[in-house]
Design an enzyme around this catalytic site. Structure first.
Site, short mmCIF file in Angstrom:
data_model
loop_
_atom_site.label_atom_id
_atom_site.label_comp_id
_atom_site.label_asym_id
_atom_site.label_seq_id
_atom_site.Cartn_x
_atom_site.Cartn_y
_atom_site.Cartn_z
N ARG A 150 4.17 10.62 -5.50
CA ARG A 150 5.60 11.39 -5.21
C ARG A 150 6.25 10.67 -6.21
O ARG A 150 6.00 11.12 -7.48
CB ARG A 150 5.97 10.69 -3.94
CG ARG A 150 5.31 11.66 -2.76
CD ARG A 150 6.17 11.33 -1.27
NE ARG A 150 6.12 9.88 -1.00
CZ ARG A 150 5.21 9.39 -0.23
NH1 ARG A 150 4.09 10.06 0.09
NH2 ARG A 150 5.44 8.19 -0.04
N HIS A 158 0.86 -1.23 -0.13
CA HIS A 158 -0.11 -0.11 -0.10
C HIS A 158 0.77 1.27 -0.26
O HIS A 158 0.51 2.07 -0.78
CB HIS A 158 -0.89 -0.05 1.33
CG HIS A 158 -1.76 1.33 1.35
ND1 HIS A 158 -2.75 1.47 0.66
CD2 HIS A 158 -1.80 2.09 2.50
CE1 HIS A 158 -3.17 2.81 1.05
NE2 HIS A 158 -2.55 3.34 2.09
#
Ligand code: MN
Length: 411
Positions: free
Chosen positions: A140, A131
């Site tokens: 990101r 996850h």
């Protein structure tokens, strides 16, 4: 072992389970367990003498929550569970015609289950590597998906206990502030990205004092049992608000909890080893033995006017950080814990896309919508949808499940 109460093959509530819950009984509360489709009132059981010599406090099974019972300690709660198991087995003390029509046994359809724990503090971890990696890739840097701390400590945050509700409670779509893609100022309105998070949670069973720490080897003594947990999340609100202190209004509007606490003793047959932790963790996070559990997990979405669709099949065994490490880390600074504190795992995602534990990952930020049987699509959860979670373990003919963790979204 077999109960004299009929238990079908797919039941969560075999004689091996004997979980604890609280039901509404004609306006009163009753602490209970369940076998098959029968809820068993523990206060009525007590009148038969099956708990004799345990010195249980007066009215302990008529409380609104399990906290006082749990606080009696595992020596007592373990014995209560074993006595119930023995009494409910074929040929056991409750297998008697004189009890058949008594107030001990209630059809499960006739009772309303309540939130069983008065939750003091609620902590949510972020302990699934898959996850955390998926979220890191999406938001990101795909090359450095995990932040530098992630492999060294079980990341977590303090959540809100007041809005944790029992399975079956309807959830109102939250409103909030978001920054739409390409906009230069925020807008206010209902979330457009309402999501679930498939999680397990554990209930703390023993207090510590401020300044004390719990080691990984002591931790199981402090874990009363496990529950299934949906940590509802508003992704658009989350994305805009979370810097720099983490989740706030995107998470605190509601979380849904299954009604039964499955004891750690019931989970004993389902222990498995966890993933190898590399780099090696600091000494206070090291542990020995099998601390993960093989618990099958499933999430279905049921639209208001259509058939349901299974959107995730995962397993609790995938967790990188186990519960003992979470508790050791939580208390290593001297933070005290109390009976009834709830600590959730964080979204449990497995390695394959069909085992991801949130719509954010399953539909990959909206780029891979899920096709529903009625022809509609889901990127996130729509008004009228019911999210149903299930969790169960099965091994050598022994099955132990958690009951429903369901919530319907209202517009
Ligand atoms: Mn969560």
């Amino acid at each position: 072992m077999q109960s004299f109460i009929y238990v079908n093959d797919q039941s969560d509530f075999t004689i091996y389970n004997i979980p604890f819950g609280v039901c509404d009984k004609a306006g009163d509360t009753a602490i209970c367990t369940r076998v098959g489709d029968v809820v068993v009132d523990l206060s009525e059981c007590e009148r038969t003498g099956i708990f004799e010599n345990l010195a249980l406090p007066e009215g302990i099974f008529r409380r609104q929550y399990l906290n006082d019972f749990i606080a009696l300690g595992k020596n007592v709660t373990r014995e209560v569970r074993l006595r119930l198991q023995a009494a409910l087995t074929r040929g056991g003390r409750l297998d008697n015609d004189i009890f058949r029509e008594s107030a001990i046994f209630i059809p499960a359809d006739d009772v309303h289950m309540l939130l069983p724990i008065q939750i003091g503090d609620y902590t949510d971890f972020y302990s699934s590597r898959e996850h955390a990696t998926n979220v890191g890739i999406m938001f990101r840097d795909p090359a450095n998906a995990l932040l530098p701390n992630w492999l060294h400590l079980p990341v977590g945050y303090h959540g809100r206990a007041s809005s944790i509700v029992v399975s079956g409670t309807e959830i109102k779509r939250p409103k909030g502030q978001t920054m739409p893609e390409g906009a230069d100022s925020p807008v206010f309105g209902p979330t457009k990205q309402l999501d679930f998070e498939l999680e397990m949670a554990f209930v703390v069973g023993k207090d510590t004092s401020p300044g004390d720490s719990i080691s990984t080897s002591e931790a199981e003594d402090y874990i009363f049992g496990l529950m299934l947990f949906n940590d509802w999340s508003a992704r658009d609100i989350q994305k805009w608000e979370y810097v720099p202190l983490g989740p706030f209004l995107a998470k605190n509007f509601a979380s849904t909890l299954s009604p039964w606490v499955v004891t750690l003793e019931a989970m004993e047959p389902f222990r498995v080893s966890g993933p190898v932790q590399q780099p090696a963790v600091l000494p206070y996070l090291q542990y020995s033995g099998d601390k993960n559990y093989d618990i099958h997990l499933r999430v279905d979405i049921e639209p208001s006017n259509g058939p349901e669709k299974t959107v995730s099949v995962s397993n609790f065994r995938y967790m990188y950080w186990n519960m003992c490490q979470q508790l050791a880390h939580h208390t290593v600074n001297g933070c005290n814990v109390r009976v009834g504190d709830l600590m959730a795992s964080g979204t449990i995602s497995g390695p394959a896309p069909d085992s991801y534990g949130s719509m954010l990952e399953i539909a990959w930020k909206g780029t891979k919508p899920v096709q529903m049987p009625d022809g509609s699509e889901r990127k996130f959860i729509l008004d009228g949808d019911t999210v149903r979670m299930r969790a169960w373990s099965e091994k050598s003919g022994i099955r132990v499940g958690f009951g429903p963790c369901d919530g319907k979204i209202l517009g």
